[in-house]
Design a protein around this motif. Structure first.
Motif, PDB file in Angstrom:
ATOM      1  N   ILE A   1       0.833  -1.204   0.000  1.00 54.92           N
ATOM      2  CA  ILE A   1       0.000   0.000   0.000  1.00 54.92           C
ATOM      3  C   ILE A   1       0.868   1.253   0.000  1.00 54.92           C
ATOM      4  CG2 ILE A   1      -1.676   1.319   1.355  1.00 54.92           C
ATOM      5  CD1 ILE A   1      -2.866  -1.383   2.208  1.00 54.92           C
ATOM      6  N   VAL A   2       1.967   1.236   0.741  1.00 59.34           N
ATOM      7  CA  VAL A   2       2.884   2.379   0.740  1.00 59.34           C
ATOM      8  C   VAL A   2       3.456   2.588  -0.653  1.00 59.34           C
ATOM      9  CG1 VAL A   2       5.106   3.215   1.595  1.00 59.34           C
ATOM     10  CG2 VAL A   2       3.461   2.246   3.183  1.00 59.34           C
ATOM     11  N   ILE A   3       3.838   1.509  -1.311  1.00 61.88           N
ATOM     12  CA  ILE A   3       4.380   1.618  -2.667  1.00 61.88           C
ATOM     13  C   ILE A   3       3.323   2.180  -3.611  1.00 61.88           C
ATOM     14  CG2 ILE A   3       5.244   0.277  -4.639  1.00 61.88           C
ATOM     15  CD1 ILE A   3       6.591  -1.557  -2.535  1.00 61.88           C
ATOM     16  N   ILE A   4       2.088   1.727  -3.480  1.00 61.81           N
ATOM     17  CA  ILE A   4       1.002   2.250  -4.320  1.00 61.81           C
ATOM     18  C   ILE A   4       0.815   3.742  -4.083  1.00 61.81           C
ATOM     19  CG2 ILE A   4      -1.507   2.174  -4.678  1.00 61.81           C
ATOM     20  CD1 ILE A   4      -1.311  -0.861  -4.185  1.00 61.81           C
TER      21      ILE A   4
ATOM     22  N   LEU B   1       2.714   8.596  14.703  1.00 61.19           N
ATOM     23  CA  LEU B   1       1.373   8.350  14.166  1.00 61.19           C
ATOM     24  C   LEU B   1       0.397   9.447  14.572  1.00 61.19           C
ATOM     25  CD1 LEU B   1       0.641   4.543  14.378  1.00 61.19           C
ATOM     26  CD2 LEU B   1       0.269   6.025  12.435  1.00 61.19           C
ATOM     27  N   PHE B   2       0.414   9.836  15.835  1.00 60.36           N
ATOM     28  CA  PHE B   2      -0.469  10.913  16.275  1.00 60.36           C
ATOM     29  C   PHE B   2      -0.174  12.209  15.536  1.00 60.36           C
ATOM     30  CE2 PHE B   2      -1.267   8.448  20.304  1.00 60.36           C
ATOM     31  CZ  PHE B   2      -2.630   8.300  20.086  1.00 60.36           C
ATOM     32  N   ALA B   3       1.108  12.522  15.355  1.00 58.37           N
ATOM     33  CA  ALA B   3       1.480  13.740  14.633  1.00 58.37           C
ATOM     34  C   ALA B   3       1.015  13.666  13.179  1.00 58.37           C
ATOM     35  CB  ALA B   3       2.990  13.952  14.713  1.00 58.37           C
ATOM     36  N   LEU B   4       1.161  12.511  12.549  1.00 55.97           N
ATOM     37  CA  LEU B   4       0.731  12.365  11.153  1.00 55.97           C
ATOM     38  C   LEU B   4      -0.786  12.454  11.015  1.00 55.97           C
ATOM     39  CD1 LEU B   4       3.163   9.550  10.021  1.00 55.97           C
ATOM     40  CD2 LEU B   4       3.115  11.916   9.190  1.00 55.97           C
ATOM     41  N   PHE B   5      -1.515  11.849  11.960  1.00 53.29           N
ATOM     42  CA  PHE B   5      -2.973  11.967  11.926  1.00 53.29           C
ATOM     43  C   PHE B   5      -3.404  13.415  12.131  1.00 53.29           C
ATOM     44  CE2 PHE B   5      -3.343   7.297  12.769  1.00 53.29           C
ATOM     45  CZ  PHE B   5      -4.108   7.010  11.652  1.00 53.29           C
ATOM     46  N   PHE B   6      -2.704  14.142  12.979  1.00 53.51           N
ATOM     47  CA  PHE B   6      -3.013  15.558  13.178  1.00 53.51           C
ATOM     48  C   PHE B   6      -2.728  16.344  11.895  1.00 53.51           C
ATOM     49  CE2 PHE B   6      -1.883  19.854  14.724  1.00 53.51           C
ATOM     50  CZ  PHE B   6      -3.120  20.197  15.241  1.00 53.51           C
ATOM     51  N   MET B   7      -1.609  16.024  11.223  1.00 51.50           N
ATOM     52  CA  MET B   7      -1.309  16.687   9.950  1.00 51.50           C
ATOM     53  C   MET B   7      -2.376  16.364   8.904  1.00 51.50           C
ATOM     54  SD  MET B   7       2.809  16.266   9.644  1.00 51.50           S
ATOM     55  CE  MET B   7       2.790  16.624   7.916  1.00 51.50           C
ATOM     56  N   ARG B   8      -2.839  15.134   8.888  1.00 56.15           N
ATOM     57  CA  ARG B   8      -3.900  14.735   7.950  1.00 56.15           C
ATOM     58  C   ARG B   8      -5.182  15.504   8.240  1.00 56.15           C
ATOM     59  NH1 ARG B   8      -6.293  13.491   3.584  1.00 56.15           N
ATOM     60  NH2 ARG B   8      -7.212  11.452   3.349  1.00 56.15           N
TER      61      ARG B   8
ATOM     62  N   ILE C   1       1.590   7.622   7.101  1.00 54.21           N
ATOM     63  CA  ILE C   1       0.735   6.983   8.111  1.00 54.21           C
ATOM     64  C   ILE C   1       0.769   5.463   7.946  1.00 54.21           C
ATOM     65  CG2 ILE C   1      -1.679   6.608   8.788  1.00 54.21           C
ATOM     66  CD1 ILE C   1      -2.107   9.621   8.369  1.00 54.21           C
ATOM     67  N   ILE C   2       0.620   5.003   6.726  1.00 53.48           N
ATOM     68  CA  ILE C   2       0.623   3.562   6.486  1.00 53.48           C
ATOM     69  C   ILE C   2       1.981   2.964   6.842  1.00 53.48           C
ATOM     70  CG2 ILE C   2       0.399   1.782   4.710  1.00 53.48           C
ATOM     71  CD1 ILE C   2      -1.635   3.692   3.364  1.00 53.48           C
TER      72      ILE C   2
ATOM     73  N   ALA D   1       4.070   4.152   9.058  1.00 53.75           N
ATOM     74  CA  ALA D   1       4.192   4.163  10.520  1.00 53.75           C
ATOM     75  C   ALA D   1       3.386   3.019  11.139  1.00 53.75           C
ATOM     76  CB  ALA D   1       3.738   5.509  11.073  1.00 53.75           C
ATOM     77  N   ILE D   2       2.223   2.724  10.589  1.00 55.83           N
ATOM     78  CA  ILE D   2       1.431   1.589  11.080  1.00 55.83           C
ATOM     79  C   ILE D   2       2.194   0.283  10.842  1.00 55.83           C
ATOM     80  CG2 ILE D   2      -0.674   0.246  10.673  1.00 55.83           C
ATOM     81  CD1 ILE D   2      -2.097   2.922  10.177  1.00 55.83           C
ATOM     82  N   ARG D   3       2.828   0.188   9.687  1.00 53.99           N
ATOM     83  CA  ARG D   3       3.652  -0.989   9.381  1.00 53.99           C
ATOM     84  C   ARG D   3       4.775  -1.127  10.402  1.00 53.99           C
ATOM     85  NH1 ARG D   3       8.454  -1.444   7.122  1.00 53.99           N
ATOM     86  NH2 ARG D   3       9.015  -3.345   6.047  1.00 53.99           N
ATOM     87  N   GLU D   4       5.464  -0.030  10.684  1.00 54.43           N
ATOM     88  CA  GLU D   4       6.552  -0.063  11.657  1.00 54.43           C
ATOM     89  C   GLU D   4       6.039  -0.431  13.049  1.00 54.43           C
ATOM     90  OE1 GLU D   4       9.927   0.238  11.475  1.00 54.43           O
ATOM     91  OE2 GLU D   4       9.563   0.060   9.327  1.00 54.43           O
ATOM     92  N   LEU D   5       4.857   0.062  13.408  1.00 54.42           N
ATOM     93  CA  LEU D   5       4.270  -0.273  14.706  1.00 54.42           C
ATOM     94  C   LEU D   5       3.970  -1.760  14.784  1.00 54.42           C
ATOM     95  CD1 LEU D   5       3.222   0.818  17.408  1.00 54.42           C
ATOM     96  CD2 LEU D   5       1.006   1.117  16.308  1.00 54.42           C
ATOM     97  N   MET D   6       3.447  -2.332  13.696  1.00 57.42           N
ATOM     98  CA  MET D   6       3.186  -3.777  13.694  1.00 57.42           C
ATOM     99  C   MET D   6       4.480  -4.568  13.845  1.00 57.42           C
ATOM    100  SD  MET D   6       0.128  -4.620  11.104  1.00 57.42           S
ATOM    101  CE  MET D   6       0.260  -6.333  11.558  1.00 57.42           C
ATOM    102  N   ILE D   7       5.533  -4.103  13.181  1.00 57.56           N
ATOM    103  CA  ILE D   7       6.826  -4.788  13.305  1.00 57.56           C
ATOM    104  C   ILE D   7       7.335  -4.698  14.740  1.00 57.56           C
ATOM    105  CG2 ILE D   7       9.247  -4.689  12.601  1.00 57.56           C
ATOM    106  CD1 ILE D   7       8.229  -3.885   9.805  1.00 57.56           C
TER     107      ILE D   7
END
Length: 121
Positions: A43-46, A99-106, A71-72, A74-80
């Protein structure tokens, strides 16, 4: 094939694909966590490819594509981080804060885009 059957097939194609992936995982005894991490990487590549195509079409990049890809990722890194035997609390905290900072930016990018479009009208 009748049109109603085609409509139903197109309506539930995502469920069918998910079912095929799930059955394949059961048959090959794949690690579900690794598959999810790889799908998030896809998904990140897409998102990055979409960003590049948008740049070549319009000669500008929307912040939304960059933030979504981040965001995607960061979610991947969190899962790892969460699936390792030894959970590094510092790294996990940094990823969650990012992730919180990115969601705030979004959120801000959506809010500013809609506010600027309502001002121009």
């Amino acid at each position: 094939m009748s049109t109603k059957l085609k409509e139903k097939l197109y309506q539930y194609i995502d469920v069918a694909i998910a079912l095929i992936i799930f059955i394949t995982l059961i048959i090959v005894e794949g690690n579900f966590t690794v598959v999810i991490i790889m799908l998030l990487e896809l998904i990140v590549i897409i998102e990055v490819v979409q960003m590049i195509f948008q740049f070549f079409k319009k000669h500008r990049i929307k912040i939304r594509y960059m933030v979504d890809a981040a965001i995607i990722y960061a979610i991947r890194e969190l899962m790892i981080c969460m699936t390792h035997d030894h959970i590094d609390v510092t790294k996990t905290t940094i990823v969650i804060s990012t992730l919180f900072a990115l969601f705030f930016m979004r959120y801000l990018s959506i809010k500013i885009t809609y506010n600027s479009s309502s001002v121009t009208e």
